[in-house]
Design a protein around this motif. Sequence first.
Motif, PDB file in Angstrom:
ATOM      1  N   ILE A  55       0.848  -1.179   0.000  1.00  0.00           N
ATOM      2  CA  ILE A  55       0.000   0.000   0.000  1.00  0.00           C
ATOM      3  C   ILE A  55       0.888   1.234   0.000  1.00  0.00           C
ATOM      4  CG2 ILE A  55      -1.958  -1.047   1.198  1.00  0.00           C
ATOM      5  CD1 ILE A  55      -0.950   0.497   3.728  1.00  0.00           C
ATOM      6  N   SER A  56       0.330   2.338  -0.470  1.00  0.00           N
ATOM      7  CA  SER A  56       1.053   3.605  -0.403  1.00  0.00           C
ATOM      8  C   SER A  56       0.033   4.741  -0.303  1.00  0.00           C
ATOM      9  CB  SER A  56       1.923   3.799  -1.650  1.00  0.00           C
ATOM     10  OG  SER A  56       1.115   3.881  -2.817  1.00  0.00           O
ATOM     11  N   THR A  66      -6.710  11.265   2.815  1.00  0.00           N
ATOM     12  CA  THR A  66      -5.577  10.910   1.974  1.00  0.00           C
ATOM     13  C   THR A  66      -5.958   9.776   1.030  1.00  0.00           C
ATOM     14  OG1 THR A  66      -4.057  11.491   3.782  1.00  0.00           O
ATOM     15  CG2 THR A  66      -3.154  10.177   1.985  1.00  0.00           C
ATOM     16  N   LYS A  67      -5.484   9.851  -0.178  1.00  0.00           N
ATOM     17  CA  LYS A  67      -5.720   8.767  -1.141  1.00  0.00           C
ATOM     18  C   LYS A  67      -4.733   7.647  -0.881  1.00  0.00           C
ATOM     19  CE  LYS A  67      -5.660   7.875  -6.131  1.00  0.00           C
ATOM     20  NZ  LYS A  67      -5.420   8.480  -7.466  1.00  0.00           N
ATOM     21  N   CYS A  88     -12.741   4.961   5.514  1.00  0.00           N
ATOM     22  CA  CYS A  88     -12.375   4.869   4.107  1.00  0.00           C
ATOM     23  C   CYS A  88     -13.639   4.956   3.260  1.00  0.00           C
ATOM     24  CB  CYS A  88     -11.639   3.561   3.808  1.00  0.00           C
ATOM     25  SG  CYS A  88      -9.950   3.500   4.448  1.00  0.00           S
ATOM     26  N   GLU A  89     -13.595   5.799   2.252  1.00  0.00           N
ATOM     27  CA  GLU A  89     -14.741   5.960   1.366  1.00  0.00           C
ATOM     28  C   GLU A  89     -14.726   4.875   0.295  1.00  0.00           C
ATOM     29  OE1 GLU A  89     -14.458   9.925  -0.128  1.00  0.00           O
ATOM     30  OE2 GLU A  89     -14.489  10.843   1.881  1.00  0.00           O
ATOM     31  N   ALA A  90     -15.763   4.843  -0.515  1.00  0.00           N
ATOM     32  CA  ALA A  90     -15.840   3.861  -1.591  1.00  0.00           C
ATOM     33  C   ALA A  90     -14.668   4.045  -2.560  1.00  0.00           C
ATOM     34  CB  ALA A  90     -17.160   4.017  -2.335  1.00  0.00           C
ATOM     35  N   ALA A  91     -14.282   2.944  -3.196  1.00  0.00           N
ATOM     36  CA  ALA A  91     -13.146   2.982  -4.116  1.00  0.00           C
ATOM     37  C   ALA A  91     -13.400   3.975  -5.242  1.00  0.00           C
ATOM     38  CB  ALA A  91     -12.885   1.595  -4.678  1.00  0.00           C
ATOM     39  N   GLN A 101      -8.610   4.331  -2.550  1.00  0.00           N
ATOM     40  CA  GLN A 101      -9.709   4.870  -1.763  1.00  0.00           C
ATOM     41  C   GLN A 101      -9.217   6.085  -0.985  1.00  0.00           C
ATOM     42  OE1 GLN A 101     -10.747   0.410  -0.466  1.00  0.00           O
ATOM     43  NE2 GLN A 101     -11.981   1.893   0.641  1.00  0.00           N
ATOM     44  N   TRP A 102     -10.154   7.020  -0.688  1.00  0.00           N
ATOM     45  CA  TRP A 102      -9.845   8.144   0.197  1.00  0.00           C
ATOM     46  C   TRP A 102     -10.110   7.707   1.630  1.00  0.00           C
ATOM     47  CZ3 TRP A 102      -7.304  12.344  -1.280  1.00  0.00           C
ATOM     48  CH2 TRP A 102      -7.345  12.726  -2.616  1.00  0.00           C
TER      49      TRP A 102
END
Length: 360
Positions: A55-56, A66-67, A88-91, A101-102
């Motif tokens: 992940i990054s 943050t994305k 975390c929001e939807a992809a 995701q944000w």
Amino acid sequence: MSFTVRVSLLVTIAALAGCNSKDNDKAAVVHPQCTLGQTEQNFVCVDVPLTATSISPTVLTQNQKTKITLVGTNLPSTAMFALQDGICEAAIEKTATSVSQWCTANSLGSKTVTAKYKIDIDTGKVDFTLTVNPKIYVKGLLNDTGIIGCANDTTVFTDCSAANLGGWFGLNQDGQLGRDVQAATGQLSKIGGGDAGFDFTKISATGQSLPTNATEWSCVQDNHTGLMWEVKTDDGGLRDKDNVYTWYNTDATTNGGFEGYANNGNNTQAFVVAVNAQALCGYKDWYLPDVEDLRSIVNYGRTSVIDARYFPDAYRESYWSSSPDVYSNDNAWIFNTPAANEGRGPKGYALSVRLVRFGT
């Protein structure tokens, strides 16, 4: 020939009979119904880890959206991830090799990001670790005014184009510069929400960032200035929107030469002490804002100058500031919300208070 046929029939009958014999009295093996993220091995469902490799970024800032991108191979279209103690929001982007995701981290320290085949399925999940650091605010940053219109000598325009302004174009009017213009043209990245260039995030009573559509919150973080604001209640309690206070400050270095009026404990200083004792939104460093602080959340481009979506109690007419009047030590500065201006008034007035603090 007849002998051969008789033997074949006997063998067949015996074989059929054997299905009910004690030697073959075994329950039929049922093929398992494996879920997404599992495979069948020897009639047993076995988890298959998601082919996620990294992940990054691996470092986030608390309360800052943050994305985050998950990288892997042959990722299913349903792949998602969840952040420990975060939202975390939807992809927003999905391919066979990455999912983005944000996300917003609500607390500091080492946190786990769990990648899943599907958000409600735990089989085959893979964990990653990232670090959440506090946001470092620069004190003294100013919000823009909220004004996005321009004018020539006769007309006010909502569009600051050369076609409208003529010779008045390019004179660096308020509506042509700053965060408000960036927001209006889609060039401003925000952590939260708010009109024009304002960027607010709702904060829970325990200090967690909330989505913009949250219906209950106790504080508001200004993501640009770094100021966190008290939001009033409507419960008759300590922070009720209808409570008023006299101005009082026993610190001779900041009270302008006169401490004001104690008013049997119903004063600004006592209120600050009481709110800090309760650790509003997880903090104990609340203070009475100065007049510049109060001005920072004013949108001069609206009739209702305070955004009621974040400050639903903002209808109160006047709020005390911590700023004493240098010309008369019996007075202090007051911010008048409806008129979006400030004036001076006797410290014995009973007025509203909205506390503030700096940072996260």
